[in-house]
Structures are given as structure tokens and as C-alpha cells.
Write a protein that holds these residues in place. Structure first.
Motif, PDB file in Angstrom:
ATOM      1  N   LYS A  61     -15.199 -83.037 -22.736  1.00  0.00           N
ATOM      2  CA  LYS A  61     -14.413 -83.230 -23.962  1.00  0.00           C
ATOM      3  C   LYS A  61     -15.350 -83.430 -25.154  1.00  0.00           C
ATOM      4  O   LYS A  61     -16.445 -83.945 -25.013  1.00  0.00           O
ATOM      5  CB  LYS A  61     -13.478 -84.437 -23.810  1.00  0.00           C
ATOM      6  N   VAL A 105     -17.252 -84.851 -28.376  1.00  0.00           N
ATOM      7  CA  VAL A 105     -17.613 -86.186 -28.858  1.00  0.00           C
ATOM      8  C   VAL A 105     -17.036 -86.376 -30.258  1.00  0.00           C
ATOM      9  O   VAL A 105     -16.544 -87.442 -30.601  1.00  0.00           O
ATOM     10  CB  VAL A 105     -19.154 -86.343 -28.899  1.00  0.00           C
ATOM     11  N   THR A 156     -23.472 -81.643 -29.807  1.00  0.00           N
ATOM     12  CA  THR A 156     -23.650 -83.014 -30.266  1.00  0.00           C
ATOM     13  C   THR A 156     -24.650 -83.734 -29.357  1.00  0.00           C
ATOM     14  O   THR A 156     -25.562 -84.410 -29.841  1.00  0.00           O
ATOM     15  CB  THR A 156     -22.301 -83.765 -30.216  1.00  0.00           C
ATOM     16  N   ILE A 157     -24.464 -83.582 -28.053  1.00  0.00           N
ATOM     17  CA  ILE A 157     -25.206 -84.414 -27.112  1.00  0.00           C
ATOM     18  C   ILE A 157     -26.646 -83.938 -26.918  1.00  0.00           C
ATOM     19  O   ILE A 157     -27.578 -84.738 -26.982  1.00  0.00           O
ATOM     20  CB  ILE A 157     -24.460 -84.473 -25.758  1.00  0.00           C
ATOM     21  N   ARG A 161     -24.835 -84.035 -19.780  1.00  0.00           N
ATOM     22  CA  ARG A 161     -23.662 -84.667 -19.179  1.00  0.00           C
ATOM     23  C   ARG A 161     -22.685 -85.028 -20.286  1.00  0.00           C
ATOM     24  O   ARG A 161     -23.084 -85.310 -21.416  1.00  0.00           O
ATOM     25  CB  ARG A 161     -24.076 -85.923 -18.411  1.00  0.00           C
ATOM     26  N   SER A 162     -21.392 -85.025 -19.975  1.00  0.00           N
ATOM     27  CA  SER A 162     -20.395 -85.378 -20.983  1.00  0.00           C
ATOM     28  C   SER A 162     -19.178 -85.963 -20.279  1.00  0.00           C
ATOM     29  O   SER A 162     -19.120 -86.002 -19.049  1.00  0.00           O
ATOM     30  CB  SER A 162     -19.992 -84.152 -21.792  1.00  0.00           C
ATOM     31  N   TYR A 163     -18.226 -86.416 -21.071  1.00  0.00           N
ATOM     32  CA  TYR A 163     -17.004 -86.971 -20.517  1.00  0.00           C
ATOM     33  C   TYR A 163     -16.009 -85.845 -20.273  1.00  0.00           C
ATOM     34  O   TYR A 163     -15.284 -85.445 -21.183  1.00  0.00           O
ATOM     35  CB  TYR A 163     -16.430 -88.019 -21.474  1.00  0.00           C
ATOM     36  N   TYR A 164     -15.988 -85.301 -19.077  1.00  0.00           N
ATOM     37  CA  TYR A 164     -15.089 -84.201 -18.685  1.00  0.00           C
ATOM     38  C   TYR A 164     -15.166 -83.020 -19.654  1.00  0.00           C
ATOM     39  O   TYR A 164     -14.164 -82.337 -19.885  1.00  0.00           O
ATOM     40  CB  TYR A 164     -13.643 -84.690 -18.548  1.00  0.00           C
ATOM     41  N   MET A 172     -11.024 -82.647 -10.218  1.00  0.00           N
ATOM     42  CA  MET A 172     -12.256 -82.492 -10.992  1.00  0.00           C
ATOM     43  C   MET A 172     -12.994 -83.824 -11.043  1.00  0.00           C
ATOM     44  O   MET A 172     -12.422 -84.860 -11.320  1.00  0.00           O
ATOM     45  CB  MET A 172     -11.872 -82.082 -12.420  1.00  0.00           C
ATOM     46  N   THR A 173     -14.238 -83.788 -10.722  1.00  0.00           N
ATOM     47  CA  THR A 173     -15.039 -85.009 -10.775  1.00  0.00           C
ATOM     48  C   THR A 173     -15.805 -85.048 -12.087  1.00  0.00           C
ATOM     49  O   THR A 173     -15.554 -84.246 -12.978  1.00  0.00           O
ATOM     50  CB  THR A 173     -16.011 -85.071  -9.593  1.00  0.00           C
ATOM     51  N   GLU A 174     -16.716 -85.972 -12.168  1.00  0.00           N
ATOM     52  CA  GLU A 174     -17.469 -86.122 -13.410  1.00  0.00           C
ATOM     53  C   GLU A 174     -18.092 -84.779 -13.786  1.00  0.00           C
ATOM     54  O   GLU A 174     -18.766 -84.147 -12.988  1.00  0.00           O
ATOM     55  CB  GLU A 174     -18.584 -87.155 -13.212  1.00  0.00           C
TER      56      GLU A 174
END
Lengths: 306, 300
Positions: free
Chosen positions: A16, A18, A288-289, A11-14, A1-3
Motif C-alpha cells: 500500500k 505510504v 517513497t521507501i 518491504r512495505s505494508y501489503y 496473502m502474507t507480509e
């Protein structure tokens, strides 16, 4: 799995979260929210019933308030794990902490409501009992809405974004629940105000909930989708059913009890649904994002225009 | 209560919390992710110094990051982001890399190349800390260094700080019940030492010191990177007029904050507290008026 890039605008961190999901337990906390509201409005109802010469409604209201407030304390203690932890809440008074303010509302209210009901049932110290009921009835409205601030003063998007609407949802639901319980416990002859409370409280709750659904932005989604959405739709249907049958409940105790039960279940479902919606909004980084990103971009656009 | 007790710029958080004027100056972390090599020395040093329990040995399967996130027992967390960059983009061309003959990673072939972003995350020690504001027992407090610390023996385990944190840092430790997070090695600070993570960092990605000095150093570093053509370098959490009044721990990032798992525009939740209480009071009054209205009129 990439970004992880699950959508073009996000966009988020995998994927996951926040935020950290609230660690509060179910059913402890939804039960705590419901019982507090029920107890608060029942106490006000009892006080007014006493003043307008409806002794049975007054007594039943006092007992409901005492049972509700005690159950609320028990639910909070169970969530905390140890009774001394509730007392520890009272070691300071912190206006910036809704839980501290709430504990200082809940502790005297539950003590007074308990004393009022005990005096009423046993017949001991009637003057002191009436005094307790009077003071409890005055503190009571705070019981119905402080829990909304408790939820809103978090980073959880579905709770924080709705900080203007949630207190009205909770207040309306509390009035309807107390009315419902009044109809269940009290003969129809004295339960007129309880029936009107059922209708008026339901109307306030439905109006405030409607405002949540009409809010712009993606955060409103969590109140409509998934399990939370399903439970909230059920709550709405039961509120409408409870309020409608309350209009006919003056004719028969059976209808009154049925209406009261609808409103009880609706009140519990509302708290559970709001709680669940918050958890979903904390768990998914999208909620959140995306709103924060939109806000930031808007500010940057404004800044660029200057 | 003035406005900036709850949000907005605040020159001296420790002074605001009641420390006398001769308190030490505010300290912080500047984490320059452009030189982070993902060695995790910070994570290990933190665990060791603070005697933190292990998180279990599990593979996340998503990247080389098997820690996942900050938590009650993880006070430093190194994020690993594997990015595909198009040939010719700024990110692909800017840094001059030396081929060390290391094994490749990521899918082979295709257009463009792979770049790694690594970043050591930590508690932000916000100027306006929501966790501290909402704590009902006073277990969280502002230290004389302007940082935010939990007193484990006072913590009630109510968990209010957990959803209050706009960065998702603090958490409850299962089995213990108390809330835990980075203390910026409060015990070491008292002895004039740097925190364990900063001491262990081999590349000076984690810098510790007076916050004002770090902000100047960070600004100079961004200028340096921009001059080298790394136009995507940006600071995060350094501005005192952001939603939390500026962070005691701030970062130099090479992409948008959300790519690293950071919120793009966090706000201290208590900023809206006055409005929340006003709405709650209005709703409580409305509810009480409704009940009273139901008792009016003909008695039946």
C-alpha cells in the motif's frame, strides 16, 4: 496473502502507498499549469513587442495573456469547487505556502492582463491599459515558474526530487508556448521574435528535461515508464518538431500555424506528463521507501565510521 | 526567518507559533506497539468521540486490517502484519508465549512460526508540519499544546496538505471537500482529559502525556525490551533531529518502519523551500532573458 515482500531490497505494508496521492483533478490542474505559463510568457512578449514597435504581436500577446490568465483562474476555481474559495486564498499571505504566494501572483497578474487586453481591444483608457500591460509584463516571469514550486513543495517523490529541474522545464515550455501562440495569431512579418522564442524556449525545455532523465536513483523511472513516459516522449517529439518548423515559419503562415500547434500540444502534454509522473510516484510505495531507505543506510554507515 | 522555522530541532513549537511563554507544555502520543492487541478500541473511540463518518463496510482481503490506512474519516488506524519467522530467529524465540488453545492462523506446517505485529497509527503532529506550512488559508494551525489542528470552517479544500504530508496522513473527505485529520482530541485537552483513543486503549499501548515525559518512558521501555532479548525493538519519530524535527506522536516498533506502512526517513517538504524559490527565480529570469534576447537584433 502474507507480509508483502515484493523484492529483496524493498518491504512495505501489503504494497500500500505510504503517501496520499494528490487529490487535484485532471484536466483542471495540468490545464492550470499550462495556461499560467502561456499567459506569463505572452505578457512579457507583448511588452517587448510594444517597446520594439510590433503592434499586432503586442496586441495578440496581450489577448493571449488575458485569456490564459483567466482560464488559469477558472481552472483553479473549478478544482476548488466554488469561486469564493479562490478569494479565500487571498485572506492571508503565507510565504511558506507556494499556493498562497501563487495566488498573490495570479490574482494581480490576471487582473492587469485582463485590463490591458480589454483596453487594447476596446480602445478605452489607453494610458491605463499600457500601464497595466507594463506592470503585468514585469510580474509575468513569476507566472511561468511558481507552479513548479507548487508541485515540488510536496512529499511526492517525482516532484520533490526534481525541484531544481522542474522550474526550468516549465520556463522553457512557457517561452515556447508563447512563441507558438504568437506564430499562430500574428502575420509572419511581425512574428520574428515569436519564432525565435519557439526555438529558444524549446531548447531550454529539452535541456532541463534531459537533466531529469539523467538524474540518478529510481525516481527518474516514473518520467520514462507507463502513460506518463509515453506522454512525455510525445511532448518531446512535438517540441522538437515545433522548434524545427519554427525555423522555416518565416516563409509561410501555414508552416507557422503548424509549428505553433505542435508547441501548444507539446506544452499541454509536458504539464500533463509531469503531473501524471508525480501521481504514479505517490501511488507506488517503492518510490517513497527505496530512496529514503538508501539515504538512511548511507547516514548510518557514515555514523558508524565516526 | 531562521532556519529552524522550516526544519531541524525546535524546542518549543507552540512558543515559535506565537503563544506566550506560559502556554501549556507540549503533549503527545507514545504508541508502544509491543503491547498492542489489535482490538481497534482506539479506532472506534476516535470515531465515536469525533463523530466521524463510516468508511463503508468492505473487506480488504489482505489481512485482518479492513480499514487500510489513515484518512479523512479514520484518524486512528490499526495495522495488522502477519510475519513468518524462521525457527531460531530472535523474533521467534524472544517472547515467552502462553498457549491459550486459540485457533491457529496462517498456513499450517512449514518451518518457523507466525508472529503478529499490530500497531495503531495516527497523525504524527510533526514539529515541522508540512501540511501546516503549505496550507494557503491558515486553516491548519499549531495549538498551544504544540499539536497541529485543521479548522474545518476555514479549510478551502484545495488539497495542498494531502500530498505535502510525508506520512500520508491528512486527506480530503469526499462529498464534504474539506481536509481532516487527528486533532489529538483538542476539545478534550482543553477540559484536561486524555484523547479518546488513549482513554479507550485497554493495554496502554497508546500513552498520552507531556512529550518529554513520554520520551523518557519510551527510552526505558526499549531498554527493558532489549534486556528481555527483544533486540528488534526500536523507537520511531522520537528524535528531534530527524527530517520533521521529531514527532508529537512517536512509536515503539518491532520491525522496520516501512513494514508498518511508515516512511523510513521522512523529511518536511518545506525544508527545501528556499532552494525551490531560488531555482524558480533563476528559471523565471532565464525565461525572461530568453524572451528579451529574441527581440534583439534586426527588426523582422
Amino acid at each position: 496473502m502474507t507480509e508483502v515482500d515484493t523484492s529483496a531490497d524493498f518491504r512495505s505494508y501489503y504494497g500500500k502507498p505510504v503517501l496520499k496521492e494528490p487529490v487535484w483533478k485532471v484536466p483542471d490542474v495540468p490545464a492550470y499549469l499550462y495556461m499560467g505559463g502561456l499567459a506569463g510568457s505572452s505578457s512579457t512578449m507583448a511588452l517587448l513587442a510594444e517597446l520594439t514597435g510590433r503592434p499586432t504581436l503586442a496586441r495578440n500577446g496581450r489577448i493571449t495573456a488575458a485569456v490564459g490568465a483567466t482560464a488559469s483562474v477558472v481552472a483553479l476555481v473549478h478544482d476548488l469547487g466554488r469561486p469564493t474559495r479562490f478569494l479565500n486564498m487571498l485572506r492571508v499571505f503565507k510565504p511558506t505556502s507556494p499556493l498562497s504566494v501563487g495566488s498573490w501572483i495570479l490574482a494581480p497578474f490576471s487582473a492587469l492582463a485582463g485590463a490591458a487586453a480589454a483596453s487594447d481591444v476596446t480602445g478605452y483608457l489607453p494610458t491605463l491599459g499600457r500601464l497595466s500591460a507594463g506592470v503585468a509584463g514585469v510580474i509575468a516571469p513569476a507566472m511561468t515558474t511558481y507552479t513548479a514550486v507548487l508541485l515540488s513543495d510536496t512529499a511526492v517523490p517525482a516532484w520533490h526530487e526534481m525541484h531544481r529541474e522542474l522550474p526550468f522545464v516549465f520556463a522553457g515550455s512557457a517561452v515556447a508556448s508563447a512563441g507558438g501562440m504568437g506564430m499562430i495569431t500574428t502575420p509572419v512579418a511581425q512574428a520574428g521574435p515569436a519564432r525565435r522564442m519557439a526555438v529558444a524556449g524549446s531548447a531550454l525545455e529539452l535541456a532541463a528535461t534531459e537533466r531529469i532523465h539523467r538524474r540518478e536513483g529510481i525516481v527518474g523511472e516514473v518520467y520514462e515508464k507507463g502513460r506518463a513516459g509515453k506522454v512525455l516522449r510525445m511532448a518531446k517529439a512535438l517540441t522538437v518538431a515545433g522548434a524545427a518548423t519554427a525555423l522555416l515559419a518565416g516563409r509561410s503562415r501555414t508552416i507557422a500555424v503548424a509549428s505553433g500547434l505542435c508547441l501548444t500540444v507539446a506544452g499541454v502534454a509536458t504539464r500533463y506528463g509531469v503531473f501524471a509522473a508525480g501521481r504514479v510516484s505517490a501511488r507506488d510505495p517503492r518510490y517513497t521507501i527505496v530512496p529514503q531507505r538508501e539515504r538512511k543506510s548511507a547516514e548510518e554507515r557514515l555514523g558508524a565510521m565516526d | 526567518m531562521t532556519d529552524n522555522r522550516l526544519s531541524g530541532p525546535l524546542a518549543d513549537p507552540a512558543g515559535d507559533a506565537g503563544y506566550p511563554a506560559d502556554h501549556p507544555e507540549r503533549v503527545g502520543f507514545f504508541t508502544d506497539t509491543s503491547v498492542c492487541i489489535g482490538c481497534k478500541a482506539c479506532e472506534v473511540a476516535c470515531k465515536q468521540w469525533n463523530l466521524l463518518p463510516e468508511d463503508g463496510v468492505e473487506l480488504t482481503g489482505m489481512s485482518y486490517d479492513n480499514t487500510g490506512a489513515l484518512g479523512a474519516s479514520t484518524w486512528r488506524h490499526v495495522a495488522f502484519i502477519e510475519q513468518h519467522v524462521e525457527n531460531g530467529s530472535a523474533a521467534a524465540t524472544a517472547p515467552e508465549s502462553v498457549d491459550l488453545g486459540m485457533p491457529g492462523m496462517g498456513p499450517s506446517g512449514g518451518d518457523g512460526s507466525v508472529r503478529w505485529l499490530m500497531s495503531s497509527d495516527v497523525c504524527k503532529h510533526c514539529t515541522h508540519a508540512a501540511c501546516l506550512d503549505v496550507c494557503p488559508t491558515g486553516a491548519l494551525f499549531r495549538t498551544e499544546y504544540g499539536t497541529v489542528v485543521v479548522q474545518d470552517d476555514v479549510c478551502n479544500g484545495c488539497g495542498y496538505c494531502v500530498p505535502a504530508c510525508p506520512y500520508g496522513v491528512i486527506d480530503i473527505r469526499p462529498g464534504d471537500g474539506g481536509a481532516f485529520k487527528c486533532t489529538m482530541c483538542y476539545d478534550r485537552q482543553g477540559a484536561g482529559l486524555a484523547p479518546a483513543c488513549a482513554t479507550a486503549c485497554p493495554t496502554e499501548s497508546i500513552q498520552y502525556g507531556p512529550l518529554e515525559e513520554l520520551r523518557e518512558r519510551a527510552a526505558a521501555r526499549v531498554d527493558e525490551l532489549h534486556a528481555q532479548g527483544v533486540t528488534e525493538a526500536r523507537l520511531y519519530g522520537h528524535e528531534p533531529d530527524d527530517g520533521v524535527g521529531g514527532d508529537g506522536a512517536f512509536f515503539l516498533l518491532l520491525d522496520e518502519p516501512e513494514v508498518y506502512g511508515l516512511p523510513p526517513d521522512p523529511v518536511v517538504t518545506t525544508r527545501d523551500l528556499p532552494s525551490m524559490w531560488r531555482c524558480a527565480a533563476a528559471a523565471a529570469a532565464t525565461g525572461a532573458a530568453l524572451v528579451a534576447g529574441c527581440f534583439l537584433g534586426r527588426k523582422k
